[in-house]
Design an enzyme around this catalytic site. Sequence first.
Site, short mmCIF file in Angstrom:
data_model
loop_
_atom_site.label_atom_id
_atom_site.label_comp_id
_atom_site.label_asym_id
_atom_site.label_seq_id
_atom_site.Cartn_x
_atom_site.Cartn_y
_atom_site.Cartn_z
N ALA A 1 -0.08 5.21 1.47
CA ALA A 1 -0.18 6.04 2.68
C ALA A 1 -0.26 5.17 3.92
CB ALA A 1 -1.41 6.95 2.60
N LYS B 1 -11.54 5.98 -2.91
CA LYS B 1 -12.05 7.18 -2.25
C LYS B 1 -13.55 7.37 -2.48
CE LYS B 1 -8.04 7.61 -0.67
NZ LYS B 1 -7.79 6.80 0.54
N ASP C 1 0.86 -1.17 0.00
CA ASP C 1 0.00 0.00 0.00
C ASP C 1 0.90 1.24 0.00
OD1 ASP C 1 -2.45 1.54 0.44
OD2 ASP C 1 -1.76 1.78 2.50
N ALA D 1 -13.49 9.58 9.82
CA ALA D 1 -12.84 9.63 8.51
C ALA D 1 -11.91 8.45 8.30
CB ALA D 1 -12.07 10.94 8.36
N MET E 1 -10.91 3.54 5.76
CA MET E 1 -9.64 3.75 5.05
C MET E 1 -9.15 2.45 4.41
SD MET E 1 -7.91 6.46 4.43
CE MET E 1 -8.14 7.58 5.82
N HIS F 1 -15.10 5.02 -0.10
CA HIS F 1 -14.87 5.54 1.25
C HIS F 1 -15.95 6.56 1.61
CE1 HIS F 1 -11.59 6.66 4.34
NE2 HIS F 1 -12.69 7.32 4.68
N ASP G 1 -1.65 -1.22 5.89
CA ASP G 1 -1.97 -0.74 7.24
C ASP G 1 -3.47 -0.70 7.52
OD1 ASP G 1 -1.90 1.55 5.31
OD2 ASP G 1 -2.61 2.66 7.05
N ARG H 1 -10.44 -2.48 -3.29
CA ARG H 1 -10.49 -3.27 -2.07
C ARG H 1 -11.92 -3.29 -1.50
NH1 ARG H 1 -5.56 0.45 -0.20
NH2 ARG H 1 -3.88 -0.61 -1.30
#
Length: 286
Positions: A29, A68, A27, A60, A64, A71, A202, A176
Site C-alpha cells: 500500500a 497491524k 512494500d 492513524a 504506518m 500499529h 513509503d 518491521r
Amino acid sequence: MQPIRIAMTSFDTTSARLSPLQAVIFDWAGTLVDFGSLAPTQIFVEAFATFGITITLAQARGPMGLSKWDHIHQLLKEESIAAQWQQVFGRAPADADVDAIYARFMPMQIAKVGEFSAPIAGAVETLQWLRANGLKVGSCSGYPREVLDQLLPRAAAAGIAPDHVVAGDELPAGGRPGPFMALANVLALGIGDVRACVKVDDTVPGIAEGRNAGMWTVGLSLSGNEVGYSPEEFAKAPQQEVEDRVAAAQARLKNAGAHHVVRSVAELPRVLAQMAAGMRAGRMPG
C-alpha cells in the site's frame, strides 16, 4: 477527476545497466498499489470509533508500516488516545485491548482492501522493466495474510504480481522495523548478497527494515503514507501545497535512512541505474 501527475521514467532494457543488483523488494500500500495508502488508514479510524475512541487520519498514519497489531499497540500508547481510553473504560489500555481492536479491525480491512487494489501509476511498467533486466521482484507488507489474500488476486489481475510475498503476521521473529520480512524474501528468491537488494517503501519503518537488512533503500514520498493524498485530493491540490508536503515527506524518509527518495515507483528505474553504477565503482549500502 484529473489524472495523477507523476512523471514517468523512460525505460531502458539494457540489462548491464543494473548489474550487480539482483532483486527489488517492495512494500504494497502506497508503494505498488493504493495511491495515498488509504485502505489501512481509514479502517483504523473506523475500528477505534466502534470502541468510542476518536482518532484522526494523521494519528492513524503515524505508525504506518508496522504490522497491524503493532500499529494498534503504538496508537494506544499515544497520550491523547490513551487518555480517551482511560475516560471511556476507566483504566489504561492493555494488550487485551489491542487484541480486541485488532479483532474488530480485521474483518473491516478484509472487506475494504479490494477497493484499494489499483496499481500506482508506473508500477506495472516498472515491474516489467525489472524482469526484462533480469532482476527478481519480492514484496512484504504490514498487512496480515488474510488481508493479502483478498488484495493479491485483484492486484495480479491488474498486472502487479511479485515473485514472492511476505505478510506482516507470518514470521515468528516479527515484522518491521526488523529485517525479517526483507530477509525472508532474500531466502525465498535465492539471492546471494543482501547488498545486491533494494528495499522500496513509503514508510519510515519500511526504510528501517531495509537498512537493518543491509540493503539499499528507496523511499517514496508522493504516492504513499507520508504525503497521504487520495487521488481526488491530489488532483485538486495547489502545486505549492504538493511541493511542501513532498519536501516534508522526503526529509522524514531521508532521516529514516533512505539512500534515495523519489516521488513514486514510476521514478525507480533511474535511481536503480545510479545505484548499480555506484556498485560497479565499489560503493555499497552502509
